[in-house]
Design a protein around this motif. Structure first.
Motif, PDB file in Angstrom:
ATOM      1  N   ARG A  12       0.853  -1.192   0.000  1.00 21.23           N
ATOM      2  CA  ARG A  12       0.000   0.000   0.000  1.00 21.23           C
ATOM      3  C   ARG A  12       0.885   1.237   0.000  1.00 21.23           C
ATOM      4  NH1 ARG A  12      -3.159  -2.329   4.828  1.00 21.23           N
ATOM      5  NH2 ARG A  12      -1.399  -1.325   5.792  1.00 21.23           N
ATOM      6  N   GLU A  13       0.278   2.359  -0.369  1.00 20.92           N
ATOM      7  CA  GLU A  13       0.988   3.633  -0.356  1.00 20.92           C
ATOM      8  C   GLU A  13       1.482   3.926   1.059  1.00 20.92           C
ATOM      9  OE1 GLU A  13       1.873   5.477  -2.917  1.00 20.92           O
ATOM     10  OE2 GLU A  13       0.847   4.125  -4.284  1.00 20.92           O
ATOM     11  N   GLY A  14       2.636   4.525   1.159  1.00 24.74           N
ATOM     12  CA  GLY A  14       3.192   4.884   2.454  1.00 24.74           C
ATOM     13  C   GLY A  14       4.314   3.962   2.902  1.00 24.74           C
ATOM     14  N   PHE A  15       4.384   2.762   2.355  1.00 25.34           N
ATOM     15  CA  PHE A  15       5.457   1.839   2.700  1.00 25.34           C
ATOM     16  C   PHE A  15       6.697   2.200   1.882  1.00 25.34           C
ATOM     17  CE2 PHE A  15       1.861  -0.525   4.190  1.00 25.34           C
ATOM     18  CZ  PHE A  15       2.335  -1.214   5.286  1.00 25.34           C
ATOM     19  N   THR A  16       7.863   2.088   2.502  1.00 23.71           N
ATOM     20  CA  THR A  16       9.103   2.432   1.806  1.00 23.71           C
ATOM     21  C   THR A  16      10.077   1.272   1.752  1.00 23.71           C
ATOM     22  OG1 THR A  16      10.051   3.262   3.859  1.00 23.71           O
ATOM     23  CG2 THR A  16       8.949   4.869   2.436  1.00 23.71           C
ATOM     24  N   GLU A  17       9.824   0.207   2.553  1.00 22.43           N
ATOM     25  CA  GLU A  17      10.740  -0.929   2.624  1.00 22.43           C
ATOM     26  C   GLU A  17       9.936  -2.217   2.698  1.00 22.43           C
ATOM     27  OE1 GLU A  17      13.155  -2.240   6.275  1.00 22.43           O
ATOM     28  OE2 GLU A  17      14.532  -0.969   5.136  1.00 22.43           O
ATOM     29  N   CYS A  18      10.403  -3.262   2.026  1.00 27.19           N
ATOM     30  CA  CYS A  18       9.750  -4.571   2.071  1.00 27.19           C
ATOM     31  C   CYS A  18       9.958  -5.168   3.460  1.00 27.19           C
ATOM     32  CB  CYS A  18      10.340  -5.496   1.007  1.00 27.19           C
ATOM     33  SG  CYS A  18       9.617  -7.158   1.022  1.00 27.19           S
ATOM     34  N   ASN A  19       8.877  -5.636   4.079  1.00 30.81           N
ATOM     35  CA  ASN A  19       8.996  -6.193   5.427  1.00 30.81           C
ATOM     36  C   ASN A  19       9.572  -7.606   5.423  1.00 30.81           C
ATOM     37  OD1 ASN A  19       6.800  -7.403   4.304  1.00 30.81           O
ATOM     38  ND2 ASN A  19       5.439  -7.118   6.028  1.00 30.81           N
ATOM     39  N   THR A  20       9.699  -8.228   4.285  1.00 31.05           N
ATOM     40  CA  THR A  20      10.297  -9.558   4.188  1.00 31.05           C
ATOM     41  C   THR A  20      11.760  -9.469   3.762  1.00 31.05           C
ATOM     42  OG1 THR A  20       8.151 -10.439   3.509  1.00 31.05           O
ATOM     43  CG2 THR A  20      10.062 -11.837   3.130  1.00 31.05           C
ATOM     44  N   CYS A  21      12.010  -8.714   2.701  1.00 33.34           N
ATOM     45  CA  CYS A  21      13.361  -8.630   2.131  1.00 33.34           C
ATOM     46  C   CYS A  21      14.192  -7.520   2.751  1.00 33.34           C
ATOM     47  CB  CYS A  21      13.271  -8.403   0.625  1.00 33.34           C
ATOM     48  SG  CYS A  21      12.283  -9.635  -0.225  1.00 33.34           S
ATOM     49  N   HIS A  22      13.546  -6.542   3.384  1.00 37.20           N
ATOM     50  CA  HIS A  22      14.219  -5.402   4.005  1.00 37.20           C
ATOM     51  C   HIS A  22      15.044  -4.595   3.001  1.00 37.20           C
ATOM     52  CE1 HIS A  22      12.899  -7.006   7.816  1.00 37.20           C
ATOM     53  NE2 HIS A  22      13.430  -8.156   7.475  1.00 37.20           N
ATOM     54  N   ILE A  23      14.456  -4.372   1.825  1.00 37.26           N
ATOM     55  CA  ILE A  23      15.100  -3.536   0.814  1.00 37.26           C
ATOM     56  C   ILE A  23      14.113  -2.449   0.387  1.00 37.26           C
ATOM     57  CG2 ILE A  23      16.656  -5.343  -0.011  1.00 37.26           C
ATOM     58  CD1 ILE A  23      14.831  -5.715  -2.408  1.00 37.26           C
TER      59      ILE A  23
END
Length: 79
Positions: A12-23
């Motif tokens: 969704r909009e507002g996320f800046t980093e993948c919570n699984t890959c941390h990139i």
């Protein structure tokens, strides 16, 4: 919508980093040509420390819940 270039998950909009890959996320659907940045050794250490702290906090929270449940049981038995 932001996308993860590594696992190709949509966020969704507002996320800046993948919570699984941390990139960092990209602003378009990955087509396989994206360069996936390799985290620095300092960033990896910080991620490990953060994960360890989160793990310890979960253990402490679970122990507190168990102790509170036991206290309630003992209090109700005394009534």
């Amino acid at each position: 919508m932001p996308w993860c270039p590594k696992c190709k998950a949509e966020f969704r909009e507002g996320f800046t980093e993948c919570n699984t890959c941390h990139i960092p996320l990209i602003d378009h659907k990955p087509d396989g040509t994206e360069v996936i940045p390799e985290p620095s050794p300092e960033a990896r250490k910080a991620q490990r420390r953060t994960r360890r702290r989160q793990h310890m906090l979960r253990i402490i929270q679970t122990l507190i819940v168990i102790l509170l449940a036991l206290a309630v049981v003992f209090l109700l038995q005394g009534i």
